[in-house]
Design a protein around this motif. Structure first.
Motif, short mmCIF file in Angstrom:
data_model
loop_
_atom_site.label_atom_id
_atom_site.label_comp_id
_atom_site.label_asym_id
_atom_site.label_seq_id
_atom_site.Cartn_x
_atom_site.Cartn_y
_atom_site.Cartn_z
N GLY A 1 -13.14 0.60 -1.04
CA GLY A 1 -12.53 -0.12 0.06
C GLY A 1 -12.35 0.74 1.30
N MET A 2 -12.20 2.06 1.09
CA MET A 2 -11.88 2.90 2.24
C MET A 2 -13.08 3.27 3.10
SD MET A 2 -13.17 6.12 1.58
CE MET A 2 -12.13 7.38 2.30
N GLN A 3 -14.29 3.11 2.56
CA GLN A 3 -15.46 3.56 3.33
C GLN A 3 -15.52 2.97 4.74
OE1 GLN A 3 -18.18 4.01 -0.34
NE2 GLN A 3 -19.50 3.51 1.39
N GLU B 1 -14.65 -6.25 -6.51
CA GLU B 1 -13.85 -6.33 -5.30
C GLU B 1 -12.72 -5.33 -5.43
OE1 GLU B 1 -12.80 -10.35 -3.64
OE2 GLU B 1 -13.94 -10.96 -5.40
N MET B 2 -12.51 -4.59 -4.36
CA MET B 2 -11.41 -3.64 -4.37
C MET B 2 -10.33 -4.14 -3.42
SD MET B 2 -11.44 0.46 -3.84
CE MET B 2 -12.13 0.98 -5.39
N LEU B 3 -9.16 -4.40 -4.01
CA LEU B 3 -8.02 -4.78 -3.18
C LEU B 3 -7.58 -3.52 -2.46
CD1 LEU B 3 -6.06 -6.87 -5.84
CD2 LEU B 3 -7.62 -7.72 -4.07
N TRP C 1 -7.11 13.20 -7.86
CA TRP C 1 -7.48 13.61 -6.50
C TRP C 1 -8.57 12.65 -6.07
CZ3 TRP C 1 -6.00 17.45 -3.06
CH2 TRP C 1 -6.83 17.63 -1.95
N TRP C 2 -8.54 12.21 -4.83
CA TRP C 2 -9.60 11.30 -4.40
C TRP C 2 -10.19 11.71 -3.06
CZ3 TRP C 2 -12.29 7.89 -1.47
CH2 TRP C 2 -13.19 7.07 -2.17
N SER C 3 -11.51 11.73 -3.03
CA SER C 3 -12.25 11.84 -1.77
C SER C 3 -13.58 11.14 -2.04
CB SER C 3 -12.49 13.30 -1.40
OG SER C 3 -13.61 13.80 -2.13
N GLY D 1 -4.91 0.46 -10.47
CA GLY D 1 -4.72 0.72 -9.05
C GLY D 1 -4.58 2.20 -8.76
N ASN D 2 -5.02 2.59 -7.57
CA ASN D 2 -5.00 3.99 -7.20
C ASN D 2 -4.41 4.17 -5.80
OD1 ASN D 2 -5.49 6.69 -6.96
ND2 ASN D 2 -7.72 6.53 -6.85
N ASN D 3 -3.27 4.86 -5.75
CA ASN D 3 -2.62 5.13 -4.47
C ASN D 3 -3.05 6.52 -4.01
OD1 ASN D 3 -0.43 2.85 -4.58
ND2 ASN D 3 -0.40 3.85 -6.59
N VAL E 1 -2.22 6.41 3.85
CA VAL E 1 -2.28 5.88 2.50
C VAL E 1 -3.57 5.10 2.38
CG1 VAL E 1 -1.30 4.21 0.87
CG2 VAL E 1 0.22 5.70 2.18
N ASP E 2 -4.29 5.34 1.29
CA ASP E 2 -5.51 4.58 0.99
C ASP E 2 -5.31 4.03 -0.42
OD1 ASP E 2 -8.05 3.82 0.09
OD2 ASP E 2 -8.67 5.90 -0.26
N PHE E 3 -5.00 2.74 -0.49
CA PHE E 3 -4.80 2.17 -1.81
C PHE E 3 -6.01 1.34 -2.23
CE2 PHE E 3 -3.99 -1.59 -4.32
CZ PHE E 3 -3.57 -0.99 -5.50
N GLY E 4 -6.43 1.48 -3.48
CA GLY E 4 -7.51 0.67 -4.01
C GLY E 4 -7.12 0.07 -5.35
N GLY E 5 -7.19 -1.24 -5.45
CA GLY E 5 -6.83 -1.90 -6.71
C GLY E 5 -8.03 -2.64 -7.29
N1 SER Z 1 -10.33 5.24 -2.26
C1 SER Z 1 -9.63 5.02 -3.48
C2 SER Z 1 -10.54 4.50 -4.58
O1 SER Z 1 -11.63 4.10 -4.30
C3 SER Z 1 -8.50 4.05 -3.26
O2 SER Z 1 -8.85 3.02 -2.42
O3 SER Z 1 -10.15 4.53 -5.72
#
Ligand code: SER
Length: 666
Positions: A55-57, A99-101, A192-194, A248-250, A271-275
């Motif tokens: 979702g963050m891309q 789908e990523m919330l 860790w997320w990137s 979910g990932n905060n 904050v980048d949340f993905g559910g």
């Molecule tokens: N970027 C993180 C992920 O894809 C949260 O949105 O898990």
């Protein structure tokens, strides 16, 4: 088309996909977020990847400080495709399309609000039992000079206390087990997320940060772990046994990697949340198998009807231990032969087809049609793999045209454009199916020839590659056929033959890449600029899914290939032609610039063969100042002004390959 009655009865407590999506969007809207629509799965101007996989891309620039037009709080449900997961599909939770919330704070709120709001969404809006929620946080790493995320732990403790749960934090549960804990620390491989993954893999400039994940527990009493292939290992929330599911990932996107390898705080804390939409839907309905949600059930029901086989259902509430937990091992053949193993294998095939065909439909709706290049290559693999797996469950007839409407129906109210493109998608995917059926037929005939020779020729990597290269005959099929004949072909042999071939053709084509030009006479230069006008006109008239797939210019004409699912109508051809001539008549200047690749992309220049370009690139812009109509990476040469081109005419249009059209202009 045959009409299949696939009506599935859901009881009144069953939560439907559209309902869940809206619950999430509105839950964050309530907290002052602006709802934005999903971006396309084909990233615009992002050369680092072919698909949007999280979702963050599409939010990248805002995480780095650019101002989002809608403000600092955004929420959406983003369509994602992970091509790297194609061969992973088959367990209870992995899918290529999903789908990523997502919700984002661009330098606005941080940990406290995020964790509280997500917990409220899960427990109040969705109604999950808080006792079933488990948390992970970053353990910290001295080398990175980033400490243990005690701040999140304290926040989580307070949150759980509000529902009467004492949340104990435990370190090293991966060694010692759960120990009645609720919050668990893990290192950077888990928390860790990137975009690039762990800190070591991140290039300089890439943002990332520690994260806190939420897991759902299907329950110790179901003996999921004990019945899994992981039974001899310690069970913890990140164990692969299937008892816990990440939902979910905060991500606390607050650091940026520096050139010297260290990490610096970003100017803004994000904050980048993905559910996981499919996953939350599954757990809400107390099912530990995303393929048993309303997002897949009609597809599974369709496959059951046409194959006459049953999909082995798992029921998280039954306590039978049939969990639908990862069964990759079974698919590998370990369990071949036993009744349960057979049913598991069938289930695996159902899941692959359901996943792949759904992904192929959603990709097509975003303009990605099966072809042999770039994104299209994956669309092709999805359809072809589906057909192979369909054969494994006894589906020998053509089925794609009938299945597409079943999938489209699932998304018709949330993604109306998918519905609008139904016929287009159906034609393109069915065409691919037909083509592949012919491929298989031809390949099988050729394979027979080898067998009929005296003495029969043993199948090897070179033969497998030749079949693949000339007919697109899949390696795995040759391998299977060889196996039936007691012969063995390894993937290495095949890869070796492929590499030999690639080396040879690279030498042969090293001077082919000069913009498709055979000479640079005045006429070909004019045609070359006309190519850019044509590309721009097609994208303007038909849509951004049009991508150049190739071009070839001679002194007599220009030929141009581009992605588009169907023949152009007479009207479309005339409109495209008129548009080009209008630009020619407008005497637009053609400007050449040498730019850094990243600056060029930022300026909006398009480049479809991005890997081919060095760091310093040449960009040709046609038009006046900011009002340019075309901006492309290109080596030239071009005319200085469009008026030099003179009138052009589209004189022929045909298919180049599936999903790719070919136009001729003079
Ligand atoms: N970027 C993180 C992920 O894809 C949260 O949105 O898990």
């Amino acid at each position: 088309m045959i009409y299949y009655n696939l009506k599935i009865d859901y009881n009144s407590t069953y939560m439907k996909p559209d309902e869940l999506r809206n619950l999430y969007l509105n839950s964050f809207k309530k907290n002052s977020h602006q709802i934005v629509p999903s971006s396309s799965m084909v990233p615009e101007n992002d050369p680092t990847t072919l698909f949007t996989g999280s979702g963050m891309q599409p939010m990248m620039e805002y995480l780095l400080g650019a101002k989002h037009p809608k403000g600092t709080r955004i929420v959406d449900s983003q369509k994602c495709f992970r091509s790297q997961d194609i061969e992973e599909v088959g367990d209870n939770r992995h899918t290529t399309f999903f789908e990523m919330l997502g919700n984002w704070s661009f330098g606005d709120y941080f940990k406290e609000d995020q964790l509280k709001w997500f917990f409220e969404f899960l427990t109040k809006d969705v109604g999950l039992d808080p006792k079933k929620l488990f948390i992970t946080v970053f353990r910290g790493n001295d080398k990175l000079e980033i400490g243990k995320d005690v701040e999140s732990v304290e926040i989580w403790k307070k949150i759980f206390a509000t529902v009467g749960i004492e949340a104990k934090d435990i370190d090293f549960s991966e060694k010692t087990g759960l120990q009645n804990g609720r919050i668990f620390y893990y290192d950077e491989t888990k928390n860790w997320w990137s975009r690039a993954g762990i800190p070591d893999k991140m290039p300089a400039g890439e943002p990332g940060g520690p994260d806190s994940e939420v897991f759902y527990d299907f329950g110790a009493d179901k003996k999921i772990h004990e019945n899994s292939q992981f039974k001899d290992q310690v069970c913890h929330v990140n164990c692969d046994c299937g008892r816990f599911l990440e939902i979910g990932n905060n991500v606390f996107m607050q650091f940026q990697k520096q050139a010297d390898g260290s990490f610096k705080e970003l100017a803004q804390k994000n904050v980048d949340f993905g559910g996981g939409f499919e996953r939350i839907l599954a757990v809400k309905n107390n099912i530990d198998d995303v393929f048993q949600t309303a997002l897949f059930e009609p597809i599974i029901a369709f496959l059951e009807k046409i194959s006459g086989k049953k999909y082995l259902k798992s029921d998280a509430t039954s306590g039978t231990g049939k969990t639908g937990a990862p069964d990759r091992g079974l698919a590998g053949g370990a369990d071949r032969g036993s009744a349960q193993g057979g049913a598991e294998k069938t289930k695996h095939s159902f899941r692959v087809i359901a996943d792949h065909m759904r992904a192929a439909v959603m990709l097509a709706a975003d303009g990605v049609y099966p072809s042999n290049k770039e994104q299209g290559y994956f669309a092709r693999r999805l359809v072809r793999r589906s057909i192979r797996y369909a054969k494994m469950i006894g589906i020998d007839q053509l089925f794609v045209a009938d299945l597409v409407p079943v999938i489209v129906e699932i998304y018709s109210s949330s993604y109306p454009d998918v519905n609008k493109k139904l016929v287009q998608i159906q034609n393109a995917l069915a065409q691919e199916e037909n083509k592949f059926a012919k491929t298989i037929e031809k390949g099988l005939k050729e394979l027979e020839k080898y067998q009929e020779m005296t003495p029969p020729v043993a199948l090897d990597g070179a033969i497998a590659f030749r079949l693949y290269e000339t007919h697109g005959f899949p390696f795995e099929l040759t391998q299977e056929i060889a196996q039936e004949k007691g012969q063995k072909i390894s993937l290495e042999e095949f890869e070796k033959a492929k590499k030999n071939h690639a080396d040879k053709s690279r030498d042969a084509s090293s001077d082919k890449f000069k913009g498709g030009l055979q000479d640079s006479s005045v006429q070909t230069t004019k045609y070359h600029t006309a190519t850019h006008l044509l590309h721009a006109a097609l994208r303007k008239m038909l849509g951004k899914h049009v991508q150049q797939k190739g071009s070839n210019i001679t002194v007599d004409r220009l030929r141009f290939d581009f992605s588009h699912p169907e023949a152009l109508t007479q009207d479309e051809k005339i409109r495209v032609q008129d548009q080009i001539n209008e630009w020619i008549d407008a005497a637009l200047p053609v400007k050449v610039e040498h730019l850094k690749k990243s600056d060029a992309l930022e300026s909006g220049a398009i480049a479809f063969f991005i890997e081919k370009y060095p760091d310093e690139v040449t960009v040709y812009t046609i038009g006046n100042g900011d009002e340019w109509i075309s901006k492309e990476f290109c080596g030239g040469p071009h005319v200085k002004n469009t008026s030099e081109i003179g009138k052009i005419e589209i004189f022929k249009e045909k298919a180049a390959s599936a999903g790719v059209r070919r136009l001729y202009l003079k």
